[in-house]
Design an enzyme around this catalytic site. Structure first.
Site, PDB file in Angstrom:
ATOM      1  N   GLU A 104     -94.990  70.721 -27.523  1.00 42.75           N
ATOM      2  CA  GLU A 104     -96.416  71.033 -27.313  1.00 42.75           C
ATOM      3  C   GLU A 104     -97.220  69.772 -26.982  1.00 42.75           C
ATOM      4  OE1 GLU A 104     -96.474  73.384 -31.029  1.00 42.75           O
ATOM      5  OE2 GLU A 104     -97.560  74.872 -29.848  1.00 42.75           O
ATOM      6  N   GLU A 124     -89.981  77.691 -33.102  1.00 38.14           N
ATOM      7  CA  GLU A 124     -90.809  78.070 -34.264  1.00 38.14           C
ATOM      8  C   GLU A 124     -90.428  79.410 -34.877  1.00 38.14           C
ATOM      9  OE1 GLU A 124     -91.932  76.459 -31.673  1.00 38.14           O
ATOM     10  OE2 GLU A 124     -93.487  75.021 -32.246  1.00 38.14           O
TER      11      GLU A 124
HETATM   12  C1  3H9 Z   1     -93.632  73.183 -35.307  1.00 37.51           C
HETATM   13  O1  3H9 Z   1     -93.461  72.254 -34.600  1.00 37.51           O
HETATM   14  C2  3H9 Z   1     -94.920  73.951 -35.437  1.00 37.51           C
HETATM   15  C3  3H9 Z   1     -95.899  73.707 -34.321  1.00 37.51           C
HETATM   16  O2  3H9 Z   1     -95.692  74.598 -33.260  1.00 37.51           O
HETATM   17  C4  3H9 Z   1     -97.290  74.031 -34.748  1.00 37.51           C
HETATM   18  C5  3H9 Z   1     -97.998  73.083 -35.596  1.00 37.51           C
HETATM   19  C6  3H9 Z   1     -99.470  73.390 -35.765  1.00 37.51           C
HETATM   20  N1  3H9 Z   1     -89.948  68.179 -40.166  1.00 37.51           N
HETATM   21  O3  3H9 Z   1     -81.333  68.264 -38.678  1.00 37.51           O
HETATM   22  P1  3H9 Z   1     -81.014  66.879 -39.028  1.00 37.51           P
HETATM   23  C7  3H9 Z   1     -85.360  66.220 -41.319  1.00 37.51           C
HETATM   24  S1  3H9 Z   1     -92.392  73.744 -36.294  1.00 37.51           S
HETATM   25  C8  3H9 Z   1     -89.556  67.518 -41.253  1.00 37.51           C
HETATM   26  O4  3H9 Z   1     -79.919  66.631 -40.002  1.00 37.51           O
HETATM   27  P2  3H9 Z   1     -80.036  66.305 -36.402  1.00 37.51           P
HETATM   28  C9  3H9 Z   1     -84.198  66.979 -41.912  1.00 37.51           C
HETATM   29  O5  3H9 Z   1     -84.602  67.737 -43.020  1.00 37.51           O
HETATM   30  C10 3H9 Z   1     -91.107  72.579 -36.105  1.00 37.51           C
HETATM   31  N2  3H9 Z   1     -88.301  67.073 -41.440  1.00 37.51           N
HETATM   32  O6  3H9 Z   1     -80.799  65.952 -37.739  1.00 37.51           O
HETATM   33  C11 3H9 Z   1     -83.261  65.854 -42.269  1.00 37.51           C
HETATM   34  O7  3H9 Z   1     -83.740  65.266 -43.448  1.00 37.51           O
HETATM   35  P3  3H9 Z   1     -82.723  64.630 -44.495  1.00 37.51           P
HETATM   36  C12 3H9 Z   1     -90.317  72.867 -34.912  1.00 37.51           C
HETATM   37  C13 3H9 Z   1     -87.415  67.323 -40.473  1.00 37.51           C
HETATM   38  O8  3H9 Z   1     -79.952  65.035 -35.647  1.00 37.51           O
HETATM   39  C14 3H9 Z   1     -83.489  64.840 -41.151  1.00 37.51           C
HETATM   40  O9  3H9 Z   1     -84.776  65.145 -40.618  1.00 37.51           O
HETATM   41  N3  3H9 Z   1     -89.186  71.981 -34.912  1.00 37.51           N
HETATM   42  C15 3H9 Z   1     -87.768  68.018 -39.307  1.00 37.51           C
HETATM   43  O10 3H9 Z   1     -78.810  67.072 -36.702  1.00 37.51           O
HETATM   44  C16 3H9 Z   1     -82.443  64.905 -40.042  1.00 37.51           C
HETATM   45  O11 3H9 Z   1     -82.365  66.257 -39.578  1.00 37.51           O
HETATM   46  C17 3H9 Z   1     -87.994  72.372 -35.377  1.00 37.51           C
HETATM   47  O12 3H9 Z   1     -87.807  73.475 -35.820  1.00 37.51           O
HETATM   48  C18 3H9 Z   1     -89.097  68.447 -39.161  1.00 37.51           C
HETATM   49  N4  3H9 Z   1     -89.513  69.095 -38.070  1.00 37.51           N
HETATM   50  O13 3H9 Z   1     -81.028  67.277 -35.624  1.00 37.51           O
HETATM   51  C19 3H9 Z   1     -86.906  71.352 -35.296  1.00 37.51           C
HETATM   52  N5  3H9 Z   1     -86.669  68.128 -38.525  1.00 37.51           N
HETATM   53  O14 3H9 Z   1     -82.044  63.502 -43.783  1.00 37.51           O
HETATM   54  C20 3H9 Z   1     -86.194  71.214 -36.598  1.00 37.51           C
HETATM   55  C21 3H9 Z   1     -85.684  67.496 -39.172  1.00 37.51           C
HETATM   56  O15 3H9 Z   1     -83.587  64.241 -45.621  1.00 37.51           O
HETATM   57  N6  3H9 Z   1     -85.235  70.133 -36.575  1.00 37.51           N
HETATM   58  N7  3H9 Z   1     -86.118  67.022 -40.349  1.00 37.51           N
HETATM   59  O16 3H9 Z   1     -81.794  65.772 -44.799  1.00 37.51           O
HETATM   60  C22 3H9 Z   1     -84.065  70.221 -35.920  1.00 37.51           C
HETATM   61  O17 3H9 Z   1     -83.739  71.200 -35.291  1.00 37.51           O
HETATM   62  C23 3H9 Z   1     -83.146  69.044 -36.027  1.00 37.51           C
HETATM   63  O18 3H9 Z   1     -83.531  68.291 -37.138  1.00 37.51           O
HETATM   64  C24 3H9 Z   1     -83.141  68.102 -34.787  1.00 37.51           C
HETATM   65  C25 3H9 Z   1     -82.274  66.850 -35.140  1.00 37.51           C
HETATM   66  C26 3H9 Z   1     -82.519  68.824 -33.604  1.00 37.51           C
HETATM   67  C27 3H9 Z   1     -84.535  67.620 -34.437  1.00 37.51           C
END
Ligand code: 3H9
Length: 688
Positions: A104, A124
């Site tokens: 976004e 999301e």
């Molecule tokens: C959003 O964006 C809403 C908006 O539209 C509106 C707002 C108004 N936040 O997965 P990993 C942490 S909704 C906080 O093992 P990878 C995760 O817990 C969001 N923490 O890494 C982990 O922590 P720890 C939309 C996050 O390389 C560490 O980072 N976005 C977030 O295998 C490593 O994560 C998503 O849904 C976060 N957003 O994969 C994306 N993301 O080391 C969600 C990760 O303490 N994330 N952490 O366990 C993912 O899909 C994967 O993390 C990503 C990296 C592909 C980015």
């Protein structure tokens, strides 16, 4: 370190988001971007800005850990609007991943470049919300209403190449993203390009009724995908500002749903399962060569999964014919993976796989996974042979689904190297892996199992030794509760419907038909010796088994499969069940669900109390990935907390009035209720 850096060189301002590990848009990042935009707006030395991410990706999205807490200014939508409103052009230079709020931010920029290998998406809905920083209004303006609706309601990211084709980005960059972003900015300056707000574009209407019908069919109670579709439709119906307001209204509504809480619990629980105090600083052993003993469905599936992870695999079978058959099964599995685009021809050609009959071939293997017949005698013999041929330091794993791993380990001279790796069938598809830790298993061996699981794309959960480990032990208990209802008068079809209505992919009797009624029969035989006189035998299941109704594989079980694999209710099965039942009472669907879930939670509480599961969240992940538990409910323990544990305990006590042998409240459940605590408090305690 500053989470947002600002530097100017040759009239280009580079704004770098640096918030490891995924550059999530925490409050500090939002404030940093806000200030950077203000600075750029006033900066006479810069004519164009490039926003990029430090480290391995652009921006992973909003900071999910802030959800459910009061929002703090500036909100992400305001930040994105501010970028879009900038009087000088702003470019997003994207690498790695741009997800959710990350994408976004890019949509708020005036120009977008991504390097090959980048994934761009709005996931999301998988968290129970919708893109809330303009994504539902800006995406249709770039890619059209239909493509935007598909991307937002499905939540699946697209590649940079696809994004270019769709019009989501403007250019594919080469090499280093910073250099590529600057080069694009220089081109834009040379062309005299100005700001180009996405929100100012038009969006044409499109008929989304087919997509809506499809989502309704697949929803199984989930609200986010359909609400997200409402938001996307608003883009065609309303002027941009009003569309943003409608998106905000729908976003807020979803933020307040229990489904959002359930899905976010699932997200963090999946990442927490591999964080275990005993192995935090333990280095895993190297695993490159894997041996698989047994080439049946399970062994072949495990071999396939290991090959897909790039490991070298040697499979051992009893004789040449069996080895040949295993080779064919693995080849078939790989064919399917290739057809589905999960494997390319070059990777397949590079695979190293052999099926042999001589254990001597395993002398170089780093790890062996035994998947032979479920008999202690046979398994102990296999482990004795493995012990004799495998090199020192090699790990000996069993795929048993219920046998005592300590007893298996005792058949070797190296019990510290023995562990359970309980895969779920089909092993190359199902994500769950129970890592069964025996008394003597060394921490290094546990750490290796978790590392191997990660490499194989599995979600590993630590389990202790007991009959059925975490999942099957709990399953056996709630299955019994379902069987009691059938004995008392409920129809298995009604139970299946009620359980599907809760959101499970299948009801328990459909699962029986899929697994085969012979499996349940064999389990009852095995456990008969330990049976209590007050245990109630599901005589109807035995009657179906004796009538040769083994489920899908014989064309009939609880259901009739003569026409297709979906199955129809079967009067003959209903007759056999009616003959065997002992009661005539009726149940509402709600009562069926309450009994089923109360039995599940009660046994799960015992599994946690006994230390078989390290924490309640480990139970949740097992059920989400191995038992078709509806993800939007977060897992059984999260669901139980949301209901109130006192309510669950009250149900158990009420059911005990008729059967105080089966319905005995778990002491942990009673204690939590007495303390006014919940399962989540045990997850937090384990954290500290
Ligand atoms: C959003 O964006 C809403 C908006 O539209 C509106 C707002 C108004 N936040 O997965 P990993 C942490 S909704 C906080 O093992 P990878 C995760 O817990 C969001 N923490 O890494 C982990 O922590 P720890 C939309 C996050 O390389 C560490 O980072 N976005 C977030 O295998 C490593 O994560 C998503 O849904 C976060 N957003 O994969 C994306 N993301 O080391 C969600 C990760 O303490 N994330 N952490 O366990 C993912 O899909 C994967 O993390 C990503 C990296 C592909 C980015």
């Amino acid at each position: 370190m500053d989470p947002v850096r600002y530097d100017v060189q040759d009239r280009i301002a580079v704004i770098t988001v640096a918030n490891p590990p995924v550059n999530a848009l925490s409050h500090a990042v939002r404030a940093g971007l806000w200030d950077a935009m203000a600075r750029f707006g006033d900066d006479d030395a810069a004519d164009i800005a490039v926003i990029l991410g430090d480290g391995r990706l652009f921006i992973g999205g909003a900071d999910i850990s802030e959800f459910g807490k009061p929002p703090v200014d500036p909100w992400l939508p305001e930040v994105v609007n501010r970028i879009e409103a900038c009087a000088k052009p702003v470019v997003a230079a994207i690498h790695g991943t741009a997800l959710g709020g990350g994408l976004e931010v890019a949509l708020g920029c005036h120009y977008r470049l991504a390097v090959p290998g980048t994934k761009l998406g709005l996931p999301e809905v998988s968290l129970g919300i919708l893109p809330g920083a303009g994504g539902t209004q800006r995406t249709p303006r770039l890619v059209g209403l239909a493509a935007a609706a598909k991307m937002i309601t499905g939540g699946v990211p697209v590649s940079a190449e696809t994004a270019l084709e769709m019009g989501l980005i403007d250019r594919l960059g080469e090499g280093d993203v910073r250099a590529a972003g600057r080069a694009y900015a220089e081109d834009l300056l040379a062309q005299g390009a100005g700001p180009r707000p996405t929100g100012a574009r038009d969006v044409a209407g499109a008929d989304l009724s087919d997509l809506r019908a499809d989502l309704e069919r697949k929803a199984r109670g989930q609200v986010a995908p359909l609400t997200a579709l409402d938001a996307v439709e608003a883009a065609a119906r309303l002027p941009f500002e009003e569309g943003l307001a409608e998106e905000r209204r729908l976003f807020r509504h979803l933020m307040d749903t229990p489904q959002r809480a359930g899905l976010i619990h699932a997200f963090f629980a999946e990442r927490a399962v591999s964080k275990l105090p005993g192995i935090a600083d333990v280095a895993p052993r190297d695993v490159a060569d894997v041996a698989v003993i047994g080439g049946g469905t399970m062994g072949s599936g495990i071999a396939t999964s290991a090959l897909l992870a790039g490991l070298r695999v040697t499979l051992v079978e009893r004789d040449g014919d069996a080895a040949e058959k295993a080779r064919a099964t693995v080849a078939k599995n790989l064919d399917t993976a290739e057809t589905r685009g999960k494997l390319d021809a070059a990777s397949r050609a590079a695979m190293s796989f052999d099926a042999v009959t001589d254990y001597a071939a395993l002398s170089d293997a780093d790890l062996a996974i035994e998947a032979v017949f479920e008999s202690m005698e046979v398994k102990r013999e296999v482990f004795g042979r493995l012990d004799a041929v495998m090199k020192p330091g090699a790990i000996l794993a069993t795929n048993t689904s219920y046998l005592d791993v300590d007893t298996i380990a005792a058949a070797t001279s190296r019990p510290a190297d023995v562990i359970g790796l309980h895969f779920f069938s089909p092993a190359h598809i199902m994500k769950l892996l129970e890592v069964v830790v025996a008394d003597a298993t060394a921490p290094e061996v546990i750490a290796t199992a978790f590392a191997l699981a990660k490499r194989m794309g599995k979600i590993a959960v630590r389990a202790g030794v007991c009959d059925g480990f975490i999942g099957n032990r709990i399953l056996s208990h709630y299955r019994t509760a379902a069987d009691h209802m059938v004995l008392d008068g409920a129809s298995p079809y009604q139970i299946d419907r009620a359980i599907r209505g809760f959101g499970f992919a299948m009801g328990p009797y459909q699962v029986s038909d899929l697994a085969g009624l012979d499996i349940g029969y064999a389990t009852r035989q095995r456990k008969a010796a330990d049976a209590h006189p007050r245990d109630r035998v599901p005589t109807f299941a035995d009657a179906l088994y004796h009538a040769g109704r083994l489920g899908q594989k014989s064309g009939a079980g609880y259901y009739d499969y003569s026409e297709d694999r979906k199955g129809r209710e079967d009067p003959e099965a209903a007759r056999l069940i009616a003959e065997a039942r002992t009661g005539e009472r009726s149940f509402t669907d709600a009562e069926i669900v309450r009994r089923y879930m109360a039995a599940m939670i009660n046994e799960a509480a015992r599994v946690v109390e006994d230390g078989i599961a390290a924490r309640p969240l480990d139970v949740d992940v097992v059920f989400l990935h191995g038992y078709g538990f509806p993800r939007h409910r977060g897992g059984p323990m999260h669901w139980a907390d949301a209901q109130g544990l006192d309510r669950i305990l009250a149900d158990i006590r009420a059911f005990a009035e008729d059967d105080d042998h089966f319905w005995r409240p778990a002491p942990l459940l009673e204690r939590l209720v007495a303390e006014g605590a919940d399962f989540a408090s045990l997850n937090r305690k384990a954290d500290t």
